[in-house]
Scaffold this motif. Structure first.
Motif, PDB file in Angstrom:
ATOM      1  N   PHE A   4       0.714  -1.288   0.052  1.00 28.63           N
ATOM      2  CA  PHE A   4       0.105   0.025   0.064  1.00 28.63           C
ATOM      3  C   PHE A   4       0.832   1.350   0.051  1.00 28.63           C
ATOM      4  O   PHE A   4       0.685   2.312  -0.795  1.00 28.63           O
ATOM      5  CB  PHE A   4      -0.890   0.087   1.131  1.00 28.63           C
ATOM      6  N   GLU A   7       3.123   2.046  -3.339  1.00 25.51           N
ATOM      7  CA  GLU A   7       2.073   2.184  -4.406  1.00 25.51           C
ATOM      8  C   GLU A   7       1.336   3.728  -4.140  1.00 25.51           C
ATOM      9  O   GLU A   7       1.000   4.025  -5.221  1.00 25.51           O
ATOM     10  CB  GLU A   7       0.822   1.308  -4.233  1.00 25.51           C
ATOM     11  N   ASN A   8       1.544   4.326  -3.038  1.00 28.04           N
ATOM     12  CA  ASN A   8       0.772   5.537  -3.075  1.00 28.04           C
ATOM     13  C   ASN A   8       1.513   6.660  -2.437  1.00 28.04           C
ATOM     14  O   ASN A   8       1.198   7.948  -2.422  1.00 28.04           O
ATOM     15  CB  ASN A   8      -0.444   5.463  -1.868  1.00 28.04           C
ATOM     16  N   SER A  13       6.388   5.656  -6.684  1.00 24.73           N
ATOM     17  CA  SER A  13       5.029   5.280  -6.802  1.00 24.73           C
ATOM     18  C   SER A  13       4.361   6.039  -8.140  1.00 24.73           C
ATOM     19  O   SER A  13       3.255   5.786  -8.497  1.00 24.73           O
ATOM     20  CB  SER A  13       4.474   5.778  -5.694  1.00 24.73           C
ATOM     21  N   TYR A  85      -0.938  17.063  -3.081  1.00 23.17           N
ATOM     22  CA  TYR A  85      -0.316  15.361  -3.197  1.00 23.17           C
ATOM     23  C   TYR A  85       0.901  15.289  -2.716  1.00 23.17           C
ATOM     24  O   TYR A  85       1.711  16.182  -2.971  1.00 23.17           O
ATOM     25  CB  TYR A  85      -0.367  15.074  -4.618  1.00 23.17           C
ATOM     26  N   ALA A 212       0.633   8.075   2.533  1.00 23.03           N
ATOM     27  CA  ALA A 212      -0.224   7.213   1.662  1.00 23.03           C
ATOM     28  C   ALA A 212      -1.607   7.215   1.603  1.00 23.03           C
ATOM     29  O   ALA A 212      -2.380   7.244   0.543  1.00 23.03           O
ATOM     30  CB  ALA A 212       0.258   5.820   1.799  1.00 23.03           C
ATOM     31  N   ILE A 213      -2.131   7.205   2.838  1.00 25.32           N
ATOM     32  CA  ILE A 213      -3.661   7.283   3.251  1.00 25.32           C
ATOM     33  C   ILE A 213      -4.238   8.446   2.673  1.00 25.32           C
ATOM     34  O   ILE A 213      -5.334   8.491   1.936  1.00 25.32           O
ATOM     35  CB  ILE A 213      -3.804   7.051   4.628  1.00 25.32           C
ATOM     36  N   ASN A 215      -2.803  10.659   0.444  1.00 23.96           N
ATOM     37  CA  ASN A 215      -3.043  10.496  -1.204  1.00 23.96           C
ATOM     38  C   ASN A 215      -3.971   9.608  -1.687  1.00 23.96           C
ATOM     39  O   ASN A 215      -4.488   9.959  -2.790  1.00 23.96           O
ATOM     40  CB  ASN A 215      -1.852   9.935  -1.671  1.00 23.96           C
ATOM     41  N   LYS A 216      -4.360   8.546  -1.091  1.00 22.59           N
ATOM     42  CA  LYS A 216      -5.345   7.414  -1.593  1.00 22.59           C
ATOM     43  C   LYS A 216      -6.619   7.923  -1.474  1.00 22.59           C
ATOM     44  O   LYS A 216      -7.798   7.997  -2.404  1.00 22.59           O
ATOM     45  CB  LYS A 216      -4.972   6.185  -1.193  1.00 22.59           C
ATOM     46  N   TYR A 217      -6.903   8.322  -0.412  1.00 32.16           N
ATOM     47  CA  TYR A 217      -8.281   8.405   0.096  1.00 32.16           C
ATOM     48  C   TYR A 217      -8.816   9.992   0.237  1.00 32.16           C
ATOM     49  O   TYR A 217     -10.017  10.227   0.512  1.00 32.16           O
ATOM     50  CB  TYR A 217      -8.852   7.846   1.445  1.00 32.16           C
TER      51      TYR A 217
END
Length: 424
Positions: A4, A7-8, A13, A85, A212-213, A215-217
């Motif tokens: 995870f 990837e983020n 990434s 980001y 990462a969280i 960026n993702k959500y």
């Protein structure tokens, strides 16, 4: 951390092309890219901090103590895109004098210079604050372009108009990385609290997971009204000379004897009424306006204070005001504002036609200093409102002062120790 996070977040990434296409806003590209038709990578770099418990290890105890904050802390550094980001998070680092912002960035380049240089690419731009000034030669060496607010050189008292405007261009969007730093602590309460040494050893992993969280959500950060047209208008204003400054210097307006009277609601009745949105456009943001109530309260609203004064000997459509610095009571500035008389003001007219202040950033035409903004806010807006709120005086009224400084702002203008800042 196995899938995870990689990837983020991190330079591995996302590709440079995807970063530019998806995260470099048209607004930022227009402001900073010399050739906006060919978008380039733009990134903001800044440090944040997490408070930690005092360590029983004396070396850790020394190296984690921040003289600036007066507490024990460690510092990660974020690399953020113009839309919020999070490209990467470096560190964390200790917080003593040898771990300032410039030193930590220099260390990151030396540790992983290949990946960072490759990602930034030829022509990429990093936007930093003045804390990174010592690392600029290294960025030049690596061929990395940068933008940073200007620093006064030895012997200088004020930024030239062009330099002051360029600095405002940088600060116009740097709040994005500060907002992301704030989001980390507002979303994840763990980072707000005092972190134990047991958890501090894993703080890098915690920050990467957090980034990462987000960026993702989480949604990207989009500045309200940040359009291509606004960016072009800002650049046009940044290239405008300060004609009023030239007038002040050429006509010697700063040296004219004045009949000084306390500035209050009854002065300058021909000053135009200004809408708050107009003031925001004129000052290019809200920061200077947010300081205005405190400035006016400290310099005007309290009885007996005579450090915000108007020259009663004035020309039609021109006011001259003198005031003291909010940082140093022994330093006095002067400012001038030209305006259209509210009795003859037409709808198509520009109500404020010029302004200039002798403070460090007072010559800029892109926005204004807080001194000018405060006078504009008071004369053009606040005095026409019935519900203006000023900062609370509750502590001053209820907490004792052994020095009995009830009227500390009432400064004798004849004091020989007062430094009068002249136009330059």
């Amino acid at each position: 951390m196995i899938r995870f996070v990689p990837e983020n977040i991190g330079v591995a990434s996302i590709t440079c092309e995807a970063y530019i296409n998806n995260h470099v806003t048209e607004f930022a590209n227009t402001l900073y890219n010399p050739d906006p038709a060919n978008p380039i990578l733009i990134a903001y770099i800044d440090g944040t901090y997490s408070y930690i418990e005092k360590s029983s290890n004396f070396r850790v105890f020394r190296q984690s103590y921040s003289q600036h904050k007066g507490r024990h802390l460690i510092k990660p550094a974020l690399i953020v895109a113009p839309d919020g980001y999070i490209l990467d998070i470096h560190g964390p680092y200790f917080s003593d004098a040898r771990n300032n912002d410039a030193a930590t960035l220099r260390n990151e380049f030396r540790r992983d210079v290949g990946a960072l240089r490759y990602f930034l690419g030829e022509g990429g731009i990093v936007i930093v604050d003045r804390g990174y000034r010592d690392v600029l030669p290294l960025l030049d060496e690596f061929g990395i372009d940068y933008r940073m607010p200007a620093l006064l050189q030895r012997g200088e008292r004020q930024f030239e108009t062009e330099v002051a405007n360029d600095s405002r261009l940088v600060t116009k969007t740097r709040w994005i990385i500060e907002a992301r730093n704030g989001h980390i602590k507002s979303i994840f309460k763990f980072f707000r609290n005092l972190i134990s040494v047991v958890h501090a050893v894993n703080l890098r992993e915690f920050y990467l997971i957090t980034g990462a969280i987000i960026n993702k959500y989480r949604d990207v950060i989009l500045m309200e009204g940040a359009t291509l047209e606004l960016a072009q208008a800002i650049l046009e204003r940044a290239r405008t000379l300060n004609a009023l400054k030239q007038r002040v210097i050429e006509q010697g307006l700063a040296r004219r004897n004045g009949m000084w009277q306390r500035l209050n609601e009854d002065k300058v009745r021909d000053f135009p009424i200004l809408e708050l949105n107009y003031l925001k456009e004129l000052t290019v943001g809200i920061y200077q306006l947010s300081l205005a109530p405190a400035y006016i309260q400290d310099k005007v609203a309290r009885d007996g204070i005579k450090v915000f004064e108007l020259d009663e000997h004035r020309e039609e459509g021109l006011i001259r005001v003198r005031l003291f610095s909010r940082f140093r009571n022994a330093v006095r500035y002067q400012l001038w504002i030209t305006y259209k008389n509210n009795k003859t003001l037409e709808e198509a007219d520009e109500p404020i036609t010029g302004y200039y202040c002798t403070c460090v950033s007072g010559s800029r035409t892109l926005g204004s200093c807080a001194h000018v903004a405060s006078v504009l806010w008071f004369l053009g807006f606040a005095r026409h409102q019935s519900n203006i709120k000023y900062p609370s005086n509750a502590l001053l009224e209820n907490i004792r002062d052994a020095a009995n400084r009830h009227d500390q702002g009432d400064i004798d203008m004849r004091d020989e120790n007062i430094e009068i800042v002249e136009p330059v």
